[in-house]
Write an enzyme that holds these catalytic residues in place. Structure first.
Site, PDB file in Angstrom:
ATOM      1  N   TRP A  26      50.257  24.276  73.489  1.00  0.00           N
ATOM      2  CA  TRP A  26      49.613  22.951  73.829  1.00  0.00           C
ATOM      3  C   TRP A  26      50.242  22.167  74.973  1.00  0.00           C
ATOM      4  CZ3 TRP A  26      53.594  19.624  73.436  1.00  0.00           C
ATOM      5  CH2 TRP A  26      54.682  19.795  72.573  1.00  0.00           C
ATOM      6  N   LYS A  65      43.727  32.641  72.292  1.00  0.00           N
ATOM      7  CA  LYS A  65      43.865  32.106  71.077  1.00  0.00           C
ATOM      8  C   LYS A  65      45.002  30.981  71.377  1.00  0.00           C
ATOM      9  CE  LYS A  65      46.283  30.694  67.155  1.00  0.00           C
ATOM     10  NZ  LYS A  65      46.506  29.045  67.342  1.00  0.00           N
ATOM     11  N   SER A 123      56.990  29.514  70.961  1.00  0.00           N
ATOM     12  CA  SER A 123      58.365  29.550  70.309  1.00  0.00           C
ATOM     13  C   SER A 123      58.900  30.838  70.110  1.00  0.00           C
ATOM     14  CB  SER A 123      58.195  28.885  69.045  1.00  0.00           C
ATOM     15  OG  SER A 123      57.441  29.475  68.019  1.00  0.00           O
ATOM     16  N   GLU A 127      56.909  34.364  77.047  1.00  0.00           N
ATOM     17  CA  GLU A 127      57.631  33.272  77.479  1.00  0.00           C
ATOM     18  C   GLU A 127      58.036  32.535  76.512  1.00  0.00           C
ATOM     19  OE1 GLU A 127      58.420  29.850  78.568  1.00  0.00           O
ATOM     20  OE2 GLU A 127      56.631  29.911  79.952  1.00  0.00           O
ATOM     21  N   CYS A 177      59.341  23.990  78.521  1.00  0.00           N
ATOM     22  CA  CYS A 177      60.266  25.048  78.383  1.00  0.00           C
ATOM     23  C   CYS A 177      61.223  25.076  79.431  1.00  0.00           C
ATOM     24  CB  CYS A 177      59.532  26.444  78.025  1.00  0.00           C
ATOM     25  SG  CYS A 177      58.574  26.567  76.686  1.00  0.00           S
TER      26      CYS A 177
END
Length: 465
Positions: A136, A160, A213, A234, A268
């Protein structure tokens, strides 16, 4: 998690969606496979026209889709616009460069004559339907940087997306349809995480890509490995930001703020661990803390807001736990370290700078996904490299030094997918992007990224061919 738009600035649920049932998922898989059989035979010119049309449509929709992203996950509106513009740029880049990047390669006949070949060709062919499991935090960009090269290579995609950005997810599917891509070329699946395994195991899915994650990456990689399917991952990052004495300290401190709080600190590739040489530590810490303290926290729709809310209540709780653990074990909050009292509603957290971090603290090893920076004092370059590499992650890194020898040492020894000198980490369509260690594997963007989901095929022609 429910599939819903929940405004993180207020906590209000604005719209909910029913997940697809088994029959609806099957319909999407059928359409994707049918679309692939047609799409793989189209020309680069055909695909390019449609991707350029998608870029034009997105550019026209810039204001509306930016507001949708801000409403769903809380990033400041100006940053949402910048994200959408970057997607436009990347679509156009792949539309113009894909044919060249995937051009046939012709080994020198003299190098392969002992194979018995009169000639040989290396050709890049699409794999099929790729399942993309996306997060997100950059709800448009993360998808486009996969979808643009995948579609240009002749693949089809099933998305997804994260359950808290359903309207953005549906917009992306509609965008590619409006641009003229055939029905089924790119589809959004409104499903929960538990539905991913069955889809990934379906033989009509050729490969998968995930940004998210580490636990999610482990799960997808394990399933795909069991099915012998290609994956690109990633995952998390806890990027170091090394500052050495030759750096321009004022610029380093200014860029450090952006590098830490971009996207409300939920990136990230945001710099998270600030590793500063003792000779300039006090000066840098003072400049950095002053700038972090001056940031405006508030309504992400307000053009003057620097930092909006975190995307979820759980995300804020997780961040609070890391900060509280660090302070309990001896760290000092030079600024922030709490929920802003002026914003009792929504999931806000103050920009925070922690000093005195040591390995006993969770934040030393875990990713802080929010506007929290960790400061480290190091004695020399050797210690800077040691601290920078003392992380399970290796996504990217930043280094501030004007000394060529120090740059050469850092380029050699930092364990990361990128080293950015005298600037902050950023992705660009022309440069490969990805990490090392537990930050994942494979690359996105550039020619390396478009080839990840291609079948590199050797064509061998004998003397009679």
């Amino acid at each position: 998690m429910a599939i819903a738009t929940v405004n993180p600035a207020t906590g209000e649920t604005l719209k909910t969606f029913d997940p697809l049932n088994a029959g609806e998922i099957e319909d999407h898989l059928v359409r994707a496979e049918q679309a692939f059989q047609e799409h793989r035979t189209t020309t680069f010119g055909y695909r390019s026209e449609r991707l350029l049309a998608a870029a034009d449509l997105l550019e026209a929709d810039l204001d509306s889709i930016s507001r949708t992203m801000t409403t769903e996950m809380g990033k400041p509106l100006a940053q949402a616009r910048a994200e959408a513009k970057k997607c436009v740029k990347t679509m156009r880049w792949y539309a113009h460069h894909a044919e060249e990047l995937l051009a046939d390669e012709h080994p020198d006949p003299a190098d392969v004559t002992d194979s018995g070949a009169a000639r040989a060709v290396v050709r890049y062919r699409p794999l099929g339907t790729v399942l993309a499991v996306m997060p997100w935090n950059f709800p448009l960009w993360q998808v486009v940087r996969f979808a643009a090269p995948a579609l240009m290579a002749g693949n089809t995609g099933l998305l997804k997306h994260a359950s808290n950005v359903p309207q953005t997810a549906l917009y992306i599917e509609e965008l590619f349809r409006r641009a003229g891509f055939a029905e089924g070329c790119f589809q959004t699946l409104l499903i929960g995480a538990r539905a991913v395994e069955d889809i990934l195991r379906d033989p009509r899915i050729a490969a998968a890509t995930l940004t998210g994650s580490e636990p999610a990456g482990r799960s997808v990689a394990s399933i795909a490995g069991d099915e012998v399917k290609k994956t690109v991952l990633e995952l998390g990052g806890s990027d170091p930001y090394v500052v050495l004495p030759s750096a321009d300290l004022d610029k380093a401190a200014s860029v450090a703020v952006t590098a830490r709080v971009q996207n409300n600190g939920q990136s990230c590739i945001a710099a998270k661990r600030f590793i500063v040489h003792t000779d300039v530590y006090d000066d840098f810490a003072a400049r950095f803390t002053e700038r972090m303290s001056a940031l405006t926290v508030g309504d992400p729709m307000d053009e003057h807001t620097d930092v909006g809310p975190l995307a979820s209540e759980q995300g804020r709780s997780d961040l609070e736990e890391l900060v509280d653990d660090a302070v309990h074990r001896g760290a000092t909050a030079l600024c922030g370290g709490r929920r802003p009292p002026e914003h009792p509603a929504g999931w806000f957290y103050e920009p925070t700078v922690l000093s005195g971090i040591d390995p006993a603290m969770r934040i030393h090893h875990e990713e802080a996904f929010g506007p929290v920076a960790s400061l480290y004092r190091v004695a020399d370059l050797d210690e800077a490299v040691t601290v920078a590499n003392d992380s399970p992650f290796g996504l990217s890194s930043n280094a501030w030094t004007r000394d060529p020898d120090e740059q050469a040492r850092l380029a050699r020894d930092l364990q990361a997918g990128g080293v950015f000198f005298n600037g902050m980490t950023a992705s660009h369509p022309g440069l490969p992007f990805g990490g090392a260690k537990r930050s994942g594997y494979g690359r996105e963007l550039s020619g390396h990224g478009i080839k990840e989901f291609c079948n590199m095929t050797t064509l061998w022609y004998g003397p009679e061919s």
